[in-house]
Design an enzyme around this catalytic site. Structure first.
Site, mmCIF file in Angstrom:
data_model
loop_
_atom_site.group_PDB
_atom_site.id
_atom_site.type_symbol
_atom_site.label_atom_id
_atom_site.label_comp_id
_atom_site.label_asym_id
_atom_site.label_seq_id
_atom_site.Cartn_x
_atom_site.Cartn_y
_atom_site.Cartn_z
ATOM 1 N N ASP A 146 0.762 -1.244 0.000
ATOM 2 C CA ASP A 146 0.000 0.000 0.000
ATOM 3 C C ASP A 146 0.795 1.298 0.000
ATOM 4 O O ASP A 146 0.551 2.169 -0.808
ATOM 5 C CB ASP A 146 -0.960 0.021 1.196
ATOM 6 N N GLU A 186 1.272 -9.130 11.483
ATOM 7 C CA GLU A 186 1.023 -8.730 10.088
ATOM 8 C C GLU A 186 2.356 -8.510 9.361
ATOM 9 O O GLU A 186 2.535 -8.938 8.233
ATOM 10 C CB GLU A 186 0.180 -7.450 10.074
HETATM 11 C C1 GLC Z 1 -3.035 -4.241 3.840
HETATM 12 C C2 GLC Z 1 -1.950 -4.771 2.925
HETATM 13 C C3 GLC Z 1 -2.586 -5.576 1.800
HETATM 14 C C4 GLC Z 1 -3.474 -6.656 2.399
HETATM 15 C C5 GLC Z 1 -4.476 -6.100 3.403
HETATM 16 C C6 GLC Z 1 -5.201 -7.180 4.170
HETATM 17 O O1 GLC Z 1 -3.859 -3.342 3.185
HETATM 18 O O2 GLC Z 1 -1.145 -3.750 2.429
HETATM 19 O O3 GLC Z 1 -1.599 -6.131 0.989
HETATM 20 O O4 GLC Z 1 -4.139 -7.333 1.393
HETATM 21 O O5 GLC Z 1 -3.810 -5.300 4.336
HETATM 22 O O6 GLC Z 1 -4.299 -8.028 4.822
#
Ligand code: GLC
Length: 426
Positions: free
Chosen positions: A165, A394
């Protein structure tokens, strides 16, 4: 209990905790819906627990494919105002609300991997034959809508499409995205995770400007590419697409779907040729290209290493392995999402430095296929070290291994099951 048994048991617990029956959420609170590439990678982990459930994860995702072929990045199966921007901001008009952009197309790879491991091909072939044309339609959608000049590579129109992102890769191009006129909003992500680990307000304003802009164009994919001030050709994203094209072609061939096989082989051939234009000898990796200016983006991020996931030339893969070895000398854990030598590197902020297990998994897979086995194993070992020290986060600080972002994270757990059981059923 052995170390492997303990890690596996804990990983399975995380998958169970986030299982919503026909789909998984990435983690409770922060991400309460179904995310596209999370689900495809999670399906690989689910396979170790329940094969039928693994396939269902991907089938649920494709049940929400748009009529034009796009598979959206979020499916809002339930109401939950703990997440922003929710369905009313996207306003895509889908029967079950979805976002209006896509995410890295890793489904072709996942489906093929699940098929290769299948315990009973006869039982599964009907399900797989139903999925094949859907994945093929998504690939076709990419080249039709995101590669209008036919260069063989597709562009992202929103940083959220990349899955990475707020990578440093987008900073310069993002300056061209305005912030004027966006509706007032309240972020939710910073209520679930530390603001210092999340994107800044300025970035968020631009994310929302793009969403409002595309919404104003009625989410008409035939218009969005040319109307977007943000068009980035990301080597990591394209590598995932090209790997999925190759895998889908192999699978289609095995199942006698010759038209799908031929079409996807051609996508892969053209794309792999196009990837050469993104190579940087100086940096020993691929770089993004800003399609609005035509220039390469001088930003040594993990997207250019993730390119090893596709069938790039062996020499390129070996150079990428060597580049990763130099990164290993600069960080305690690999692979950092950005080169620590860059002054913009930020060890704790989302995609601007931290390690992500899903990216590690894909890089290691590609490097192992290319014969760079030692580096691949080093990446996998570093991934497990992070879990032992910091649990199923995460993402992680590459300098000290601190767990960051959300906890009990689904795809992190899925990757652990994959790394621990690499040959199971394969
Ligand atoms: C964040 C990450 C993305 C992922 C999402 C859910 O937005 O950058 O890659 O899919 O979280 O885990």
């Amino acid at each position: 209990m052995s170390d492997v048994q303990t890690l596996s048991r804990d990983a399975v617990d995380v998958l169970r905790e986030n299982d919503r029956g026909n789909y998984t959420v990435p983690t409770k609170g922060l991400y309460p819906f179904q995310w596209n590439w999370d689900s495809c990678l999670t399906a690989l982990g689910l396979w170790h627990v329940d094969e039928d459930r693994a396939w269902r994860e991907i089938e649920t995702l494709f049940a929400h494919q748009w009529p034009d072929g796009m598979v959206p990045h979020i499916i809002f199966h339930v109401d939950d105002d703990g997440y922003f921007p929710g369905p009313s901001i996207w306003a895509t008009g889908r029967p079950t609300p979805t976002s209006g952009i896509t995410q890295p197309p890793v489904a072709g790879f996942a489906v093929r991997r699940l098929w290769d491991r299948a315990r009973n091909h006869d039982v599964l072939s009907r399900r797989v034959k139903a999925l094949l044309p859907k994945v093929a339609a998504w690939h076709r959608w990419f080249f039709a809508n995101r590669d209008p000049q036919g260069e063989g590579l597709v562009a992202l129109l929103h940083p959220w499409e990349s899955g990475r992102d707020n990578s440093i890769d987008w900073d310069e191009a993002f300056e061209r995205v305005p912030t004027e006129g966006i509706a007032p909003y309240i972020r939710r992500d910073t209520q679930h995770a530390a603001p210092a680990h999340r994107p800044t307000k300025d970035q968020y304003d631009r994310y929302l400007w793009l969403v409002e802009h595309f919404r104003g164009l009625g989410w008409d994919n035939a218009k969005l590419h040319d109307a977007s001030p943000f068009q980035i050709v990301d080597p990591g994203f394209n590598a995932i697409l090209l790997r999925s094209c190759t895998d889908l072609a192999d699978l289609a061939e095995a199942l006698g779907e010759t038209a799908i096989a031929a079409e996807n082989r051609e996508f892969a051939r053209r794309g792999l040729a196009g990837m050469e234009s993104l190579w940087s000898s100086a940096r020993g990796q691929y770089l993004c290209r800003d399609r609005t200016t035509g220039a390469l983006v001088e930003s040594a991020s993990i997207g250019g290493l993730l390119a090893a996931f596709a069938a790039i030339p062996g020499g390129r893969a070996r150079t990428i392995a060597a580049t990763i070895e130099t990164l290993a000398a600069k960080a305690r854990f690999i692979v950092p999402s950005h080169n620590p030598d860059d002054p913009r590197f930020d060890a704790r902020r989302y995609w601007r430095g931290p390690v992500w297990l899903i990216v590690n998994y894909m890089i290691a897979d590609g490097l192992a296929r290319a014969g760079a086995v030692a580096t691949a194993e080093r990446i996998s070992a570093s991934s497990l070290d992070l879990i032992r020290e910091s649990g199923f986060a995460e993402y992680y600080d590459p300098t000290d291994g601190a767990p960051l972002g959300g906890g009990s994270f689904t795809w992190t757990a899925a990757m652990v099951l994959e790394i621990l059981n690499p040959r199971t059923g394969a």
